[in-house]
Design a protein around this motif. Structure first.
Motif, PDB file in Angstrom:
ATOM      1  N   LEU A  91      16.561 -32.126 -14.524  1.00 40.76           N
ATOM      2  CA  LEU A  91      15.331 -32.654 -13.782  1.00 40.76           C
ATOM      3  C   LEU A  91      14.002 -32.606 -13.932  1.00 40.76           C
ATOM      4  O   LEU A  91      13.181 -32.527 -13.190  1.00 40.76           O
ATOM      5  N   ASP A  93      11.192 -32.201 -15.862  1.00 35.30           N
ATOM      6  CA  ASP A  93      10.282 -33.501 -15.604  1.00 35.30           C
ATOM      7  C   ASP A  93       9.916 -33.767 -14.404  1.00 35.30           C
ATOM      8  O   ASP A  93       8.924 -33.714 -14.060  1.00 35.30           O
ATOM      9  N   ARG A  94      10.845 -34.126 -13.245  1.00 36.22           N
ATOM     10  CA  ARG A  94      10.242 -34.759 -12.117  1.00 36.22           C
ATOM     11  C   ARG A  94       9.819 -33.351 -11.120  1.00 36.22           C
ATOM     12  O   ARG A  94       9.128 -33.187 -10.915  1.00 36.22           O
ATOM     13  N   GLU A  97       6.677 -31.643 -12.128  1.00 36.24           N
ATOM     14  CA  GLU A  97       5.216 -33.085 -11.575  1.00 36.24           C
ATOM     15  C   GLU A  97       5.070 -32.728 -10.154  1.00 36.24           C
ATOM     16  O   GLU A  97       4.280 -32.494  -9.713  1.00 36.24           O
ATOM     17  N   ASP A  98       6.661 -32.873  -9.624  1.00 34.32           N
ATOM     18  CA  ASP A  98       6.834 -33.115  -7.729  1.00 34.32           C
ATOM     19  C   ASP A  98       6.561 -32.056  -6.856  1.00 34.32           C
ATOM     20  O   ASP A  98       6.214 -31.914  -5.668  1.00 34.32           O
ATOM     21  N   CYS A 119      10.697 -29.824  -2.669  1.00 37.16           N
ATOM     22  CA  CYS A 119      11.488 -30.059  -3.677  1.00 37.16           C
ATOM     23  C   CYS A 119      13.116 -31.217  -3.022  1.00 37.16           C
ATOM     24  O   CYS A 119      13.296 -31.838  -2.998  1.00 37.16           O
ATOM     25  N   LYS A 122      11.672 -34.555  -2.339  1.00 34.26           N
ATOM     26  CA  LYS A 122      11.556 -35.720  -4.229  1.00 34.26           C
ATOM     27  C   LYS A 122      12.328 -35.429  -5.025  1.00 34.26           C
ATOM     28  O   LYS A 122      12.886 -36.198  -5.668  1.00 34.26           O
ATOM     29  N   ILE A 123      12.529 -33.869  -5.025  1.00 33.05           N
ATOM     30  CA  ILE A 123      14.533 -33.629  -6.050  1.00 33.05           C
ATOM     31  C   ILE A 123      15.628 -34.462  -5.006  1.00 33.05           C
ATOM     32  O   ILE A 123      16.671 -34.925  -5.540  1.00 33.05           O
ATOM     33  N   ALA A 127      15.112 -37.906  -5.650  1.00 30.65           N
ATOM     34  CA  ALA A 127      15.940 -37.966  -6.777  1.00 30.65           C
ATOM     35  C   ALA A 127      17.117 -37.780  -7.539  1.00 30.65           C
ATOM     36  O   ALA A 127      17.592 -38.531  -8.211  1.00 30.65           O
ATOM     37  N   LYS A 131      20.098 -41.189  -7.526  1.00 31.03           N
ATOM     38  CA  LYS A 131      20.929 -41.374  -8.805  1.00 31.03           C
ATOM     39  C   LYS A 131      22.094 -41.010  -7.714  1.00 31.03           C
ATOM     40  O   LYS A 131      22.877 -41.958  -8.812  1.00 31.03           O
TER      41      LYS A 131
END
Length: 387
Positions: A91, A93-94, A97-98, A119, A122-123, A127, A131
């Motif tokens: 993760l 790239d995400r 960016e975030d 984090c 957003k993560i 994300a 998933k």
């Protein structure tokens, strides 16, 4: 704490139901023990390590940094001991960016962000959770110290951990009710010290039992935030001025300062009274930093934007307590929503409040929600903001 039944192990299911759980394993002791407890409770647990760095180092520097090759290997070894499947998900790239780019942009704008909140928002609970749900998992398990309670109507509440000394609910205040419905915090409802967690890890045969905790900002392994920002934003010499506007020093980038900072100012002109001076304001427009006496930091009210609620938002003006930093004390406040913004008035002046920080509201031990501080009121008398 509320009398609602504690239900940390069954998001979305009836009590005692066996869940498919995705355990986020950082390579540290807390997440390893959390995964082990989830598996021991009878859930179908899969471990996952998040590769958040595009160029992970082979080894961390003491207790600084994370997301290294060493961390992923430690997480894999822990999963093997627990006896659960293990994967590494990229993760990076995400995360860049975030979290990382947001961090840099906030400092460039003169604000002081909290990357751990970002984090989590957003993560780990966006994300990763999205998933996980798409793959058929019921919950994401982490090693955070916080507690999820279930109300009689089935809705979730986020509460402080049983052990206030380890409570991490502040950095989870960005989670909404949907995310809480799929969150599992096995460490939050037990009154155990960190030494006892480490002893439990040793009993379970987990090699991370004595691994140092990660401190500071995970993507700045050397702890040099100013150096990190300088490499990203470049040097930009500017003036340090006092409250009258007189120049008392220079700097190489306003982004290297935070409101309330005292050390590292390197002022060339001492204060008339000889007392220390603190950063009062950071202006990225003219690259100017304003300093002054400690009492000038007194804040009586604030306005915060982008509120996120752990359930229903406040219906009207109400008394709460507020936490302004990850390990800060609760302070009594009155708060209400006005045109989508959160207005907060403090019962007494507080210090160490900077735009960009999160204000997290509590009703007893329950997390009401959080918002990002946009402006503060430093008037010495009672603020004009009516809440």
């Amino acid at each position: 704490m509320s009398d609602y039944p504690i239900e940390p192990s069954a998001p979305g299911r009836t009590p005692g139901g066996r869940l498919r759980v995705l355990a986020a394993m950082s390579g540290g002791v807390d997440s390893a023990v959390a995964a082990a407890r989830a598996a021991e409770a009878g859930h179908d647990v899969t471990g996952v390590h998040l590769a958040l760095s595009a160029n992970p180092q082979s080894f961390r520097t003491g207790a600084r940094g994370c997301c290294t090759v060493e961390d992923s290997r430690d997480a894999r070894r822990a999963a093997d001991v627990i006896g659960i499947p293990f994967y590494v998900w990229d993760l990076a790239d995400r995360f860049r960016e975030d979290v990382v780019e947001d961090f840099v942009a906030e400092y460039a704008a003169g604000r002081t962000p909290n990357p751990c909140l970002r984090c989590n928002e957003k993560i780990k609970f966006a994300a990763l959770l999205d998933k996980a749900l798409a793959l058929g998992f019921d919950a994401v398990c982490t090693g955070h110290y916080a507690t999820v309670l279930v109300r009689p109507d089935g809705s979730r509440e986020l509460h402080r951990a049983s052990d206030a000394a380890k409570d991490q609910s502040y950095v989870l205040g960005v989670l909404d009710e949907r995310q809480l419905a799929h969150a599992m915090f096995p460490l939050g409802d037990t009154l155990t010290t960190k030494d006892e967690i480490r002893a439990e890890a040793e009993r379970r045969g987990l090699a991370v039992a004595r691994k140092p905790d990660s401190h500071d900002i995970c993507f700045i392994a050397d702890g040099d935030t100013q150096g990190f920002l300088a490499r990203r934003l470049g040097a930009a010499e500017g003036a340090i001025v006092d409250e009258s506007g007189a120049q008392v020093g220079t700097h190489t980038g306003a982004y290297g300062f935070t409101v309330g900072q005292r050390k590292g100012l390197r002022l060339g002109v001492p204060a008339d009274d000889g007392k220390p001076r603190y950063v009062l304001d950071i202006s990225p427009v003219d690259n100017r930093v304003t300093v002054g006496p400690a009492e000038a930091l007194d804040v009586t009210a604030l306005t915060a934007i982008r509120p996120r609620w752990c359930g229903a938002p406040p219906a009207g003006p109400a008394a709460y307590t507020a936490q302004l930093r990850a390990h800060g004390e609760d302070v009594p406040v009155t708060a209400r929503l006005v045109d989508g913004e959160l207005r907060v008035a403090f019962d007494g002046p507080v210090r160490g409040v900077a735009p960009g920080q999160a204000v997290v509201l509590y009703d007893g031990t329950r997390v009401v929600g959080s918002a990002t501080i946009a402006t503060t009121d430093r008037h010495q008398e009672k603020p004009a903001v009516t809440v």
